[in-house]
Design a protein around this motif. Structure first.
Motif, PDB file in Angstrom:
ATOM      1  N   ASN A 244       0.810  -1.217   0.000  1.00  0.00           N
ATOM      2  CA  ASN A 244       0.000   0.000   0.000  1.00  0.00           C
ATOM      3  C   ASN A 244       0.845   1.270   0.000  1.00  0.00           C
TER       4      ASN A 244
ATOM      5  N   LYS B 139      -0.265   4.244  -2.539  1.00  0.00           N
ATOM      6  CA  LYS B 139      -1.520   4.943  -2.248  1.00  0.00           C
ATOM      7  C   LYS B 139      -1.554   5.561  -0.854  1.00  0.00           C
TER       8      LYS B 139
ATOM      9  N   CYS C 187      -2.318   4.525   2.142  1.00  0.00           N
ATOM     10  CA  CYS C 187      -3.528   4.255   2.923  1.00  0.00           C
ATOM     11  C   CYS C 187      -3.355   2.874   3.544  1.00  0.00           C
TER      12      CYS C 187
ATOM     13  N   GLY D 107      -3.443   5.249   9.971  1.00  0.00           N
ATOM     14  CA  GLY D 107      -3.631   4.773   8.609  1.00  0.00           C
ATOM     15  C   GLY D 107      -2.835   5.515   7.555  1.00  0.00           C
ATOM     16  N   LYS D 108      -1.923   6.397   7.957  1.00  0.00           N
ATOM     17  CA  LYS D 108      -1.095   7.160   7.009  1.00  0.00           C
ATOM     18  C   LYS D 108       0.380   6.985   7.341  1.00  0.00           C
TER      19      LYS D 108
END
Length: 164
Positions: free
Chosen positions: A56, A59, A61, A86-87
């Motif tokens: 991931n 993106k 995320c 989540g980042k």
């Protein structure tokens, strides 16, 4: 887990090659440098979380994973990184630093004048989750890293693997 050390003045990153489960050694020949589209990642943590990080990366995320890493961009700048909320968060590194279960041993060794290689070797003597061959990566010649750094699509895990 692992030990990854960055020695700022020499621009060297060293990493052990041990991969374990909670009770067993999986291999002492793991390659812990991974290519991503915009540089290289050296990550610590559970293998499934590292796989999620790499899968991931572009993106930016992520699920709730616990993963720290060093990121080297295409300009050979080094960043400390972690996943929060989540980042991906990155901080430029301008000093000696280490991550992983043997980080405290490696940082202490570098504080006392040891190289990144010596720091990881020392951590391998004290940290039960670090070991195997210690690999050295010079930021002055990242083109030589390619044979040692797997591309994310080559990472394969068994279903429900819990390797740390």
């Amino acid at each position: 887990m692992t030990t990854i050390a960055y020695h700022h003045s020499t621009q060297i990153i060293c990493v052990d090659s041990l991969t374990t489960t909670s009770q067993s050694i999986v291999t002492d020949e793991a390659q812990k440098c991974q290519r991503v589209y915009n540089g290289f990642v050296f990550a610590t943590g559970n293998c499934t979380e590292i796989y999620h990080l790499l899968s991931n990366w572009k993106k930016n995320c992520f699920e709730a994973i616990n993963c720290t890493f060093f990121f080297i961009n295409k300009r050979d700048e080094v960043f400390y990184g972690e996943i929060r909320y989540g980042k991906r968060f990155l901080e430029p590194l301008q000093m000696n630093w280490a991550i992983g279960s043997g980080a405290n041993w490696a940082i202490a060794a570098m504080d006392f004048g040891k190289s990144a290689m010596e720091a990881v070797q020392y951590a391998c003597k004290r940290d039960k989750s670090s070991g195997g061959t210690v690999h050295s990566f010079s930021l002055k010649n990242t083109s030589k890293w390619l044979p040692f750094c797997a591309a994310p699509q080559h990472i394969k895990l068994m279903p429900d693997a819990n390797v740390v």
